[in-house]
Design an enzyme around this catalytic site. Structure first.
Site, PDB file in Angstrom:
ATOM      1  NE  ARG A 192      -3.706  -0.479   2.375  1.00  0.00           N
ATOM      2  CZ  ARG A 192      -3.935  -1.268   3.443  1.00  0.00           C
ATOM      3  NH1 ARG A 192      -3.424  -0.981   4.615  1.00  0.00           N
ATOM      4  NH2 ARG A 192      -4.666  -2.350   3.330  1.00  0.00           N
ATOM      5  CE1 TYR A 210      23.748   9.438   0.461  1.00  0.00           C
ATOM      6  CE2 TYR A 210      23.877   7.773  -1.230  1.00  0.00           C
ATOM      7  CZ  TYR A 210      24.496   8.626  -0.352  1.00  0.00           C
ATOM      8  OH  TYR A 210      25.854   8.647  -0.293  1.00  0.00           O
ATOM      9  NE  ARG A 230      31.159  19.488  -0.389  1.00  0.00           N
ATOM     10  CZ  ARG A 230      31.578  18.252  -0.226  1.00  0.00           C
ATOM     11  NH1 ARG A 230      32.808  17.951  -0.471  1.00  0.00           N
ATOM     12  NH2 ARG A 230      30.779  17.289   0.206  1.00  0.00           N
ATOM     13  CE  LYS A 246      26.138  10.088   2.543  1.00  0.00           C
ATOM     14  NZ  LYS A 246      27.532  10.100   2.145  1.00  0.00           N
ATOM     15  CD  GLU A 286      28.009  12.896   4.279  1.00  0.00           C
ATOM     16  OE1 GLU A 286      28.589  11.889   4.723  1.00  0.00           O
ATOM     17  OE2 GLU A 286      27.808  13.086   3.067  1.00  0.00           O
ATOM     18  CG  ASP A 287      27.925  16.639   2.174  1.00  0.00           C
ATOM     19  OD1 ASP A 287      28.832  15.985   1.642  1.00  0.00           O
ATOM     20  OD2 ASP A 287      26.744  16.554   1.806  1.00  0.00           O
ATOM     21  CG  ASP A 340      30.698   8.785   3.227  1.00  0.00           C
ATOM     22  OD1 ASP A 340      31.230   7.665   3.184  1.00  0.00           O
ATOM     23  OD2 ASP A 340      29.794   9.131   2.444  1.00  0.00           O
ATOM     24  CG  ASP A 341      32.022  14.407   1.953  1.00  0.00           C
ATOM     25  OD1 ASP A 341      31.041  14.059   1.294  1.00  0.00           O
ATOM     26  OD2 ASP A 341      31.948  15.036   3.022  1.00  0.00           O
ATOM     27  CG  ASN A 376      26.674  12.330  -6.845  1.00  0.00           C
ATOM     28  OD1 ASN A 376      26.459  11.601  -7.789  1.00  0.00           O
ATOM     29  ND2 ASN A 376      27.301  11.933  -5.746  1.00  0.00           N
ATOM     30  CG  ASN A 406      25.760   6.088  -4.152  1.00  0.00           C
ATOM     31  OD1 ASN A 406      26.069   6.374  -3.002  1.00  0.00           O
ATOM     32  ND2 ASN A 406      24.718   6.580  -4.770  1.00  0.00           N
TER      33      ASN A 406
END
Ligand code: NAD
Length: 549
Positions: free
Chosen positions: A38, A83, A147, A165, A236-237, A259-260, A403, A447
């Site tokens: 559903r 994501y 960023r 994430k 992150e970022d 992670d970057d 990306n 990715n």
């Protein structure tokens, strides 16, 4: 459970959690499969991406079991919505969609800390600890939104990335959702649009200088570690000039990674390990050109460079295989400008390095076997460049990793056509398979979601003290080794994303073993297990939404 006259399973235990007002329970709610079906039907009926995102955010807050069952069983369809690329849209529109339901329903499900909170961080975290749903918090994704993806400074809109994430940590890595905490550090913003927007939900003031941000993070990390001693922190970022110092200041003191820099490095390394093997060119003869020398480009290049050293090259031999290009051209020590710290290690060091400005010039000079784009500039791998890569290589390696999709340096179709179907291609965002001269070609998606859930899961289960580079390398090697025979026959660079939980398990095992080798594990019980026992242990620890319904 009973069955109605149409043979449809009825399950009255569930509240009508999808699309109906709370409290009114219809006679037929449905089995778990019907509930997920559903939700999927509702999702597919919604036309806009941002609306699909808010529907999923709302579903997650109202019934995380259905949300994670839906995402887990429809990974290819849902991942782009929670994501990249749709998360970028959500971050850009954060002030309009804030607060997403999960923020107000569980007060501890997201944390915004602003520069004004500096004197009280310890107290804020101590209060939060009394409200978190699980005794032991396991993982946090922390950003300052400076960023976000390739979209620039989005201020506190970066919260979308932290939440997205962590959803993947759960869906792809089997981390318990109640042990996750998304955090935004609000250091202000330099985004003029946000500064002028009366609806912006963050601090409407310019960003602090990097040194003050670093000092803030020093206090934040110490307090986090005091309050949640086993918490893994994923940075992150953060803007490049902050991302590197934060990683270097903290990586030996706390279990953290960026992670970057490292996640991207590992996922691209895994694809590159496969592509180097398929190219039939020995590592010592590879010539690797990076277009883009930001935190991701440099992080990836250094990761592959270290891998070359592990494969037996000296440091100097390994470094000589790399060329970087930034917005000023070929990165070289003799260029005449002051190179930022992060670009120096792989800057060309020959005193007569040519001063080349355009990518075409550098491509002709280097004659690369592999061309990797992390520049944020779409369409820069032109037809001419792709044809040239096809002309000088039997099996050219082209990774267009920026990306979102429109910033990819070239599409999969362009790469296949430009190289006459001989390309080994990976992108950051998803592309569809391509038909070329009667044959089907499948793209690789380099990715980070292949790496970070398994890396995080392994780090959590081993209760690591820190995350040295060897753990990141182990995650890349485990990913490259995780392809099935059938996937290898299809010449894929990465495994099928629908197998992501299985892949994450394999990566977690590789990471735990690497942690044991380096003595950074605190969960010593796992040391006595053989590989089969360890794999079974990892599988047992993973959160399974349907079982919890
Ligand atoms: P960044 O802004 O720190 O770096 C961009 C780099 O590209 C800089 O070195 C800049 O000088 C260079 N550049 C910009 N315009 C250029 C031009 N016209 N010509 C030549 N060089 C130019 O960004 P970043 O964090 O390094 O990320 C870069 C890209 O990588 C982003 O689009 C991001 O989405 C992508 N990325 C992909 C993945 C993945 O899918 N695995 C992971 C991380 C980052």
């Amino acid at each position: 459970m009973s069955t109605n006259s149409n043979g449809i399973a009825q399950q009255t235990k569930f509240a009508p959690s999808v699309g109906l007002p709370g409290g009114t329970e219809p006679t037929l709610v449905g089995s778990k499969e019907v509930l997920v079906g559903r939700a999927l039907a509702r999702l597919r009926s919604i036309p806009g991406d941002l609306e699909k995102y808010t529907f999923l955010a709302s579903l997650k807050s109202r019934n995380e079991n259905i949300f994670y069952s839906l995402v887990g069983s429809h990974m290819k369809e849902c991942t782009p919505l929670i994501y990249t690329p749709v998360i970028g849209l959500a971050c850009q529109n954060w002030s309009l969609i804030h607060p997403p339901p999960s923020t107000y329903q569980t007060p501890a499900s997201a944390l915004y800390l602003s520069i004004n909170d500096l004197p009280n961080i310890g107290q804020i975290l101590a209060d939060l600890k009394t409200r978190v749903p699980k005794d032991e918090m396991e993982i946090s994704v922390v950003t300052d939104g400076s960023r976000v993806l390739g979209l620039g400074d989005l201020g506190v809109g970066g919260m979308g990335i932290s939440m997205g994430k962590l959803s993947l940590y759960v869906a792809a890595g089997g981390v318990n959702p109640k042990a996750t905490l998304p955090i935004v550090l609000d250091f202000g913003t330099d985004n003029e649009k946000l500064l002028a927007d009366p609806l912006y939900v963050g601090l409407r003031q310019r960003r602090l200088p990097d040194a003050e941000c670093e000092a803030f993070v020093d206090v934040f990390m110490a307090e986090m570690h005091k309050t949640f001693p086993n918490m893994i922190i994923q940075f992150e970022d953060f803007h490049t000039t902050l991302a590197f110092p934060l990683l270097f200041n903290n990586r030996e003191k706390y279990p953290c990674f960026n992670d970057d820099i490292q996640g991207t490095g590992a996922v691209v390394l895994a694809g590159a390990i496969r592509a180097f093997a398929l190219s039939e060119i020995p590592l010592k003869d590879q010539r690797i050109l990076f277009f883009g020398a930001g935190s991701s480009g440099v992080g990836v290049a250094e990761t592959i460079c270290k891998y070359f050293e592990k494969q037996g090259m000296t440091e100097e031999e390994a470094k000589a295989k790399f060329w970087l290009v930034d917005s000023r051209g070929l990165v070289a020590h003799n260029r005449g400008d002051t190179l930022p710290e992060h670009k120096r290690y792989l800057a060309r060091s020959e005193s007569d390095a040519p001063k080349l400005k355009t990518l075409s010039e550098v491509v002709e000079h280097v004659k690369p076997t592999a061309l990797l784009g992390l520049s944020t500039v779409g369409g820069t791998f032109t037809k001419e460049i792709l044809q040239y890569m096809g002309k000088i290589n039997k099996k050219p390696i082209v990774f267009a990793l920026s990306n979102p999709v429109k910033q990819a340096e070239c599409t999969f179709e362009q790469a296949v056509e430009g190289t006459g179907g001989r390309v080994m291609y990976a992108s950051g965002s998803p592309f569809d398979p391509v038909q070329f001269e009667g044959q089907k070609y499948e793209p690789g998606q380099g990715n980070n979601m292949y790496i970070f859930p398994g890396l995080g899961l392994g780090a959590i289960l081993a209760k690591v003290k820190s995350i040295p580079e060897d753990l990141v390398h182990a995650s890349a090697q485990a990913l490259a080794d995780s392809l099935t025979v059938e996937e290898k026959e299809r010449n894929l660079l990465y495994p099928d994303v629908e197998r992501i939980r299985e892949v994450s398990m394999t990566i977690a095992v590789g990471v735990i073993r690497a942690a044991q080798k380096l003595n950074v594990d605190r969960n010593e019980e796992l040391r006595g297990m053989n590989d089969a026992q360890l794999l079974a242990f990892v599988q047992n620890q993973m959160y399974h939404p349907l079982l919890d319904l």
